[in-house]
Design a protein around this motif. Structure first.
Motif, PDB file in Angstrom:
ATOM      1  N   SER A  43       0.978  -1.318   0.001  1.00 38.36           N
ATOM      2  CA  SER A  43       0.022  -0.114  -0.011  1.00 38.36           C
ATOM      3  C   SER A  43       0.914   1.245  -0.097  1.00 38.36           C
ATOM      4  N   MET A  44       0.427   2.517  -0.749  1.00 43.37           N
ATOM      5  CA  MET A  44       1.117   3.397  -0.869  1.00 43.37           C
ATOM      6  C   MET A  44       0.455   4.816  -0.629  1.00 43.37           C
ATOM      7  N   ARG A  45       1.072   5.525   0.394  1.00 45.01           N
ATOM      8  CA  ARG A  45       0.279   6.651   0.772  1.00 45.01           C
ATOM      9  C   ARG A  45       1.413   8.042   0.455  1.00 45.01           C
ATOM     10  N   LEU A  46       1.016   8.703  -0.649  1.00 42.52           N
ATOM     11  CA  LEU A  46       1.962   9.926  -0.783  1.00 42.52           C
ATOM     12  C   LEU A  46       1.722  11.181   0.120  1.00 42.52           C
ATOM     13  N   VAL A  47       2.768  11.632   0.884  1.00 43.75           N
ATOM     14  CA  VAL A  47       2.758  12.518   1.991  1.00 43.75           C
ATOM     15  C   VAL A  47       3.209  13.911   1.286  1.00 43.75           C
ATOM     16  N   PHE A  48       2.471  14.909   1.397  1.00 45.72           N
ATOM     17  CA  PHE A  48       2.470  16.353   0.899  1.00 45.72           C
ATOM     18  C   PHE A  48       2.916  17.035   2.200  1.00 45.72           C
ATOM     19  N   ASP A  49       3.790  18.140   1.992  1.00 50.23           N
ATOM     20  CA  ASP A  49       4.055  18.839   3.350  1.00 50.23           C
ATOM     21  C   ASP A  49       2.914  20.178   3.428  1.00 50.23           C
ATOM     22  N   ASP A  50       3.155  21.126   3.991  1.00 43.92           N
ATOM     23  CA  ASP A  50       2.245  22.344   4.472  1.00 43.92           C
ATOM     24  C   ASP A  50       2.397  23.487   3.213  1.00 43.92           C
ATOM     25  N   LYS A  51       3.663  22.994   2.349  1.00 37.82           N
ATOM     26  CA  LYS A  51       3.504  24.007   1.009  1.00 37.82           C
ATOM     27  C   LYS A  51       3.132  23.186  -0.300  1.00 37.82           C
ATOM     28  N   GLY A  52       2.356  22.060   0.081  1.00 34.39           N
ATOM     29  CA  GLY A  52       1.816  21.399  -1.117  1.00 34.39           C
ATOM     30  C   GLY A  52       2.903  20.755  -1.928  1.00 34.39           C
ATOM     31  N   ARG A  53       3.986  20.237  -1.314  1.00 27.66           N
ATOM     32  CA  ARG A  53       4.976  19.719  -2.071  1.00 27.66           C
ATOM     33  C   ARG A  53       5.105  18.376  -1.691  1.00 27.66           C
ATOM     34  N   LEU A  54       5.422  17.430  -2.536  1.00 30.10           N
ATOM     35  CA  LEU A  54       5.445  15.909  -2.299  1.00 30.10           C
ATOM     36  C   LEU A  54       6.741  15.724  -1.359  1.00 30.10           C
ATOM     37  N   ALA A  55       6.699  15.063  -0.224  1.00 26.42           N
ATOM     38  CA  ALA A  55       7.772  15.139   0.635  1.00 26.42           C
ATOM     39  C   ALA A  55       8.152  13.812   0.835  1.00 26.42           C
ATOM     40  N   ALA A  56       7.380  12.709   0.772  1.00 31.23           N
ATOM     41  CA  ALA A  56       7.711  11.451   1.216  1.00 31.23           C
ATOM     42  C   ALA A  56       6.662  10.151   0.615  1.00 31.23           C
ATOM     43  N   LEU A  57       7.090   9.137   0.610  1.00 30.33           N
ATOM     44  CA  LEU A  57       6.290   7.909   0.141  1.00 30.33           C
ATOM     45  C   LEU A  57       6.142   7.028   1.508  1.00 30.33           C
ATOM     46  N   HIS A  58       5.061   6.998   2.031  1.00 30.84           N
ATOM     47  CA  HIS A  58       4.816   6.076   3.251  1.00 30.84           C
ATOM     48  C   HIS A  58       4.191   4.821   2.642  1.00 30.84           C
ATOM     49  N   GLN A  59       4.987   3.627   2.811  1.00 28.48           N
ATOM     50  CA  GLN A  59       4.569   2.277   2.211  1.00 28.48           C
ATOM     51  C   GLN A  59       4.465   1.368   3.418  1.00 28.48           C
ATOM     52  N   SER A  60       3.420   0.195   3.049  1.00 33.37           N
ATOM     53  CA  SER A  60       3.427  -0.685   3.716  1.00 33.37           C
ATOM     54  C   SER A  60       3.642  -2.048   2.912  1.00 33.37           C
ATOM     55  N   TRP A  61       4.342  -3.035   3.419  1.00 24.30           N
ATOM     56  CA  TRP A  61       4.604  -4.266   2.579  1.00 24.30           C
ATOM     57  C   TRP A  61       4.129  -5.474   3.546  1.00 24.30           C
ATOM     58  N   ARG A  62       3.276  -6.097   2.976  1.00 25.94           N
ATOM     59  CA  ARG A  62       2.827  -7.525   3.614  1.00 25.94           C
ATOM     60  C   ARG A  62       3.458  -8.555   2.786  1.00 25.94           C
ATOM     61  N   MET A  63       4.450  -9.366   3.710  1.00 25.07           N
ATOM     62  CA  MET A  63       4.895 -10.591   3.052  1.00 25.07           C
ATOM     63  C   MET A  63       3.637 -11.713   3.050  1.00 25.07           C
ATOM     64  N   ASP A  64       4.063 -12.705   1.938  1.00 20.71           N
ATOM     65  CA  ASP A  64       2.863 -13.519   1.516  1.00 20.71           C
ATOM     66  C   ASP A  64       2.938 -14.336   2.800  1.00 20.71           C
ATOM     67  N   PRO A  65       1.531 -14.995   3.001  1.00 18.03           N
ATOM     68  CA  PRO A  65       1.404 -15.987   4.029  1.00 18.03           C
ATOM     69  C   PRO A  65       2.451 -16.988   4.373  1.00 18.03           C
ATOM     70  N   PHE A  66       3.017 -17.735   3.270  1.00 15.33           N
ATOM     71  CA  PHE A  66       4.018 -18.616   3.608  1.00 15.33           C
ATOM     72  C   PHE A  66       5.040 -18.305   3.999  1.00 15.33           C
ATOM     73  N   TYR A  67       5.949 -17.053   3.425  1.00 18.10           N
ATOM     74  CA  TYR A  67       6.944 -16.711   4.162  1.00 18.10           C
ATOM     75  C   TYR A  67       6.910 -16.171   5.526  1.00 18.10           C
ATOM     76  N   SER A  68       5.764 -15.261   5.643  1.00 18.65           N
ATOM     77  CA  SER A  68       5.347 -14.885   7.121  1.00 18.65           C
ATOM     78  C   SER A  68       5.367 -15.808   8.053  1.00 18.65           C
ATOM     79  N   LEU A  69       4.912 -17.048   7.718  1.00 21.63           N
ATOM     80  CA  LEU A  69       4.582 -18.257   8.571  1.00 21.63           C
ATOM     81  C   LEU A  69       5.839 -18.966   8.886  1.00 21.63           C
ATOM     82  N   VAL A  70       7.091 -18.917   7.914  1.00 25.03           N
ATOM     83  CA  VAL A  70       8.122 -19.375   8.310  1.00 25.03           C
ATOM     84  C   VAL A  70       9.071 -18.541   9.108  1.00 25.03           C
ATOM     85  N   ILE A  71       8.872 -17.315   8.731  1.00 24.36           N
ATOM     86  CA  ILE A  71       9.735 -16.210   9.595  1.00 24.36           C
ATOM     87  C   ILE A  71       9.189 -16.035  10.962  1.00 24.36           C
TER      88      ILE A  71
END
Length: 229
Positions: A43-71
């Motif tokens: 999931s991606m959320r683009l974060v803009f600052d108080d001047k209306g400029r793009l400042a950052a990309l807030h990302q969430s990565w969910r590993m697939d169920p198999f690798y999650s289970l093993v980890i």
């Protein structure tokens, strides 16, 4: 741990990028043919600052169920009495360190210009619904004004060992898979990948201990697009 697996799997992991290795933290118990060998729901959320400029990309990565289970099982077997939370914290530190030289698998362009990215300092790893999730804020080297131009990004493992896709349901990417924060008047869309059939065939023929051409993952990556008034 390494001693319990055969030399074939050790060779495989020696050839993986450090970023993929840190993400997976395990050896495959059997030989699997064809890339990719795992996936990440993003999931991606683009974060803009108080001047209306793009400042950052807030990302969430969910590993697939198999690798999650093993980890999670591996972290639960660590000696010393450390909690799962402490293990996940260390995992997050390892992932961040290994992804840093690879720009966190992220390419960002405004018009024809590729934008430079900064370093991640805000991140966490947690377990949610049985899946391991890496959440981080990726700043731009300098905030930018979109000024009507289309911003495009791709997130991909260059080796295509892992596939990165936006969170999706039966009808395609979810609305919340790409959102904008701190700015009105923006339109978003997610463009599906359209790889050349020859590259699809190439990826399908790669064995678990083989590595594809440099940048192979780019051709299988979805493209996020954002245009603001």
């Amino acid at each position: 741990m390494i001693g319990s697996f055969d030399r074939r799997h050790a060779t495989l992991w020696q050839r993986l990028s450090g970023a993929s290795l840190a993400l997976l933290l395990l050896f495959l118990p059997t030989v699997i043919h064809a890339h990719p060998h795992g996936w990440i729901d993003m999931s991606m959320r683009l974060v803009f600052d108080d001047k209306g400029r793009l400042a950052a990309l807030h990302q969430s990565w969910r590993m697939d169920p198999f690798y999650s289970l093993v980890i999670l099982e591996e972290l639960g077997q660590v000696d010393g009495g450390d909690s799962l939370e402490a293990g996940l914290d260390q995992l997050g530190n390892d992932i961040r360190g290994n992804l840093s030289p690879h720009d966190y698998f992220t390419e960002l362009r405004l018009g024809d210009d590729r934008l430079q990215l900064g370093q991640v300092s805000e991140y966490t790893v947690l377990e949610r619904g049985g899946r391991v999730e890496f959440i981080f804020r990726l700043p731009l080297a300098e905030p930018v004004t979109l000024a009507g131009e289309t911003l495009r990004y791709q997130v991909f493992d260059p080796s295509y060992y892992l596939e990165v896709v936006h969170e999706a349901g039966d009808d395609g990417p979810l609305k919340e898979a790409l959102v904008v924060s701190g700015r009105d008047g923006c339109q978003t869309r997610i463009v599906p990948a359209d790889p050349d059939p020859e590259r699809v065939l190439t990826a399908a023929q790669l064995d678990v201990d083989e590595q594809g051409e440099s940048g192979l993952g780019r051709y299988f990556a979805e493209t996020g697009e954002v245009t603001c008034d």
